[in-house]
Enzyme design. Structure first.
Site, mmCIF file in Angstrom:
data_model
loop_
_atom_site.group_PDB
_atom_site.id
_atom_site.type_symbol
_atom_site.label_atom_id
_atom_site.label_comp_id
_atom_site.label_asym_id
_atom_site.label_seq_id
_atom_site.Cartn_x
_atom_site.Cartn_y
_atom_site.Cartn_z
ATOM 1 N N ARG A 102 42.580 5.597 30.612
ATOM 2 C CA ARG A 102 42.042 6.438 31.693
ATOM 3 C C ARG A 102 43.207 7.230 32.267
ATOM 4 O O ARG A 102 44.193 6.636 32.723
ATOM 5 C CB ARG A 102 41.406 5.565 32.775
ATOM 6 C CG ARG A 102 41.157 6.303 34.078
ATOM 7 C CD ARG A 102 40.333 5.494 35.056
ATOM 8 N NE ARG A 102 38.963 5.409 34.599
ATOM 9 C CZ ARG A 102 37.974 4.890 35.323
ATOM 10 N NH1 ARG A 102 38.211 4.398 36.519
ATOM 11 N NH2 ARG A 102 36.752 4.848 34.840
ATOM 12 N N HIS A 129 33.996 11.751 30.762
ATOM 13 C CA HIS A 129 33.859 10.287 30.910
ATOM 14 C C HIS A 129 32.861 9.823 29.837
ATOM 15 O O HIS A 129 31.756 9.384 30.134
ATOM 16 C CB HIS A 129 33.370 9.950 32.313
ATOM 17 C CG HIS A 129 33.573 8.515 32.697
ATOM 18 N ND1 HIS A 129 34.167 7.581 31.876
ATOM 19 C CD2 HIS A 129 33.242 7.852 33.842
ATOM 20 C CE1 HIS A 129 34.187 6.414 32.491
ATOM 21 N NE2 HIS A 129 33.644 6.551 33.677
ATOM 22 N N GLN A 132 31.108 6.288 29.767
ATOM 23 C CA GLN A 132 30.052 6.149 30.764
ATOM 24 C C GLN A 132 28.757 6.783 30.259
ATOM 25 O O GLN A 132 27.668 6.222 30.425
ATOM 26 C CB GLN A 132 30.477 6.801 32.079
ATOM 27 C CG GLN A 132 29.435 6.683 33.163
ATOM 28 C CD GLN A 132 29.237 5.260 33.645
ATOM 29 O OE1 GLN A 132 30.175 4.624 34.085
ATOM 30 N NE2 GLN A 132 28.009 4.744 33.560
ATOM 31 N N ASP A 228 26.846 11.898 41.014
ATOM 32 C CA ASP A 228 28.176 11.291 41.015
ATOM 33 C C ASP A 228 28.825 11.669 42.347
ATOM 34 O O ASP A 228 28.328 12.561 43.056
ATOM 35 C CB ASP A 228 28.984 11.834 39.814
ATOM 36 C CG ASP A 228 30.349 11.162 39.642
ATOM 37 O OD1 ASP A 228 30.581 10.094 40.254
ATOM 38 O OD2 ASP A 228 31.180 11.714 38.897
ATOM 39 N N CYS A 268 27.232 6.624 38.001
ATOM 40 C CA CYS A 268 28.285 5.878 37.307
ATOM 41 C C CYS A 268 29.019 4.916 38.219
ATOM 42 O O CYS A 268 29.688 3.999 37.721
ATOM 43 C CB CYS A 268 29.268 6.858 36.667
ATOM 44 S SG CYS A 268 30.154 7.886 37.861
ATOM 45 N N ARG A 296 28.035 -0.514 30.165
ATOM 46 C CA ARG A 296 29.390 -0.116 29.765
ATOM 47 C C ARG A 296 29.944 -1.123 28.756
ATOM 48 O O ARG A 296 30.549 -0.760 27.749
ATOM 49 C CB ARG A 296 30.327 -0.058 30.985
ATOM 50 C CG ARG A 296 30.070 1.062 31.968
ATOM 51 C CD ARG A 296 30.551 2.399 31.467
ATOM 52 N NE ARG A 296 31.971 2.422 31.117
ATOM 53 C CZ ARG A 296 32.985 2.590 31.979
ATOM 54 N NH1 ARG A 296 32.732 2.783 33.257
ATOM 55 N NH2 ARG A 296 34.235 2.623 31.551
HETATM 56 N N1 NVA Z 1 33.782 11.692 38.757
HETATM 57 C C1 NVA Z 1 34.283 10.394 39.150
HETATM 58 C C2 NVA Z 1 33.809 9.332 38.210
HETATM 59 C C3 NVA Z 1 34.202 7.936 38.604
HETATM 60 C C4 NVA Z 1 33.873 6.880 37.578
HETATM 61 C C5 NVA Z 1 35.787 10.422 39.215
HETATM 62 O O1 NVA Z 1 36.412 10.984 38.322
HETATM 63 O O2 NVA Z 1 36.350 9.870 40.169
#
Ligand code: NVA
Length: 314
Positions: A102, A129, A132, A228, A268, A296
């Protein structure tokens, strides 16, 4: 060896995505069925941003596959500062069977993939992502009666169209043949090249993609409503400026009432109740967010099994 990576949703084809989703459903029913990492072989799990689901689901998943989850604290490693991405790649690649990372820029992940010699999995970047969205597609498949029923399902995403989730819904949803509609304010739209790539994939898979500023049109008869956070990780300094533009895109009971009667709600997580979604929706009967979070684990295990299987081929 066929070295494949999962750097974004479209790193795999439509049939490959279906295969991985079917495998995910199979191993959800029989969690220890496949153990390609027995030994144990290690998988490196690194994150440059906060995490809960990613750390837990990958570490539990690697263990359930018979392997050893090597969680690497990238603050200690100083990836890109103390050591270059290239040097980290050359060190890790000799010791682990796959890398899960990540991070911020997609370019960092691509650099890693170019040098490491083992499969690299995107566990969230600023742009995508994809793990997800695999879990989300699995959750939708469970709701609609299977992977082969995904095609044609309308998924409406309301909120920040320029973030990783929106852009992964476009690509991953298009591969699955979904009708993906992104409703977002001006200035927060997905990148044009990603919309174009998604439209081309959707044309092949029988779905469609639309970007609109109209949340009401977006949710009309949708089978899936998703949102989100309005403030993604790394954007904390913009939090105040990111409230007013997104208010018309909040998912509340009235929005859900416009969707199909059997519609499910996805997020998510982490969720901010009262901001992008009301408590009544995320904690209500149409919400599937806890299944989605669990999925997940299953989706990523299936992805790792598939990537390791590819890597083992001539
Ligand atoms: N768009 C959010 C997703 C978190 C899983 C972020 O990048 O923080």
């Amino acid at each position: 060896m066929t070295l494949r990576h999962f750097l974004k949703d479209s790193s795999i084809s439509s049939p490959e995505q279906s295969e991985i989703l079917r495998l995910a459903l199979e191993i959800k029913a029989d969690r220890l069925k496949y153990q390609p990492l027995r030994g144990p072989k290690a998988v490196g799990v690194m994150t440059d941003k906060p995490t809960l689901r990613t750390q837990v689901s990958f570490c539990v998943g690697v263990a359930e596959l018979g392997g050893y989850p090597m969680f690497v604290d990238s603050r200690l490693a100083g990836v890109g500062q103390r050591e270059s991405v290239a040097d980290v790649a050359r060190v890790l690649g000799r010791q682990v069977s796959a890398i899960v990372w990540r991070t911020f820029g997609q370019d960092r992940l691509e650099e890693m993939a170019g040098l490491v010699g083992v499969p690299v999995v995107n566990a969230l970047t600023d742009d995508f992502h994809p793990c997800q969205v695999l879990a989300d597609l699995m959750t939708v498949a469970e709701a609609v009666g299977g992977v082969s029923s995904l095609s044609g399902v309308k998924l409406a995403y309301l909120g920040d169209g320029s973030n990783n989730m929106a852009q992964s819904y476009l690509l991953g949803g298009a591969l699955a043949g979904l009708e993906v509609v992104i409703a977002c304010p001006a200035g927060f739209q997905p990148k044009a090249e990603i919309v174009a790539e998604a439209a081309a994939l959707a044309a092949l898979a029988g779905g469609g993609v639309t970007v609109t500023s109209d949340p009401v049109a977006a949710v009309a008869n949708a089978g899936v409503v998703a949102t989100d956070t309005w403030v993604s990780m790394g954007q904390e300094g913009e939090a105040d400026a990111r409230q007013a533009p997104f208010l018309p895109y909040r998912v509340d009971g009235e929005v859900m009432a416009l969707a199909a009667p059997e519609a499910i709600f996805l997020h998510c997580l982490p969720a901010y109740r009262g901001k992008e979604v009301t408590a009544g929706v995320i904690d209500g009967p149409q919400s599937r967010v806890w299944d989605e979070a669990e999925n997940r684990l299953h989706a990523q295990k299936a992805l790792l099994i598939w990537l390791l299987d590819q890597a083992g081929r001539d």
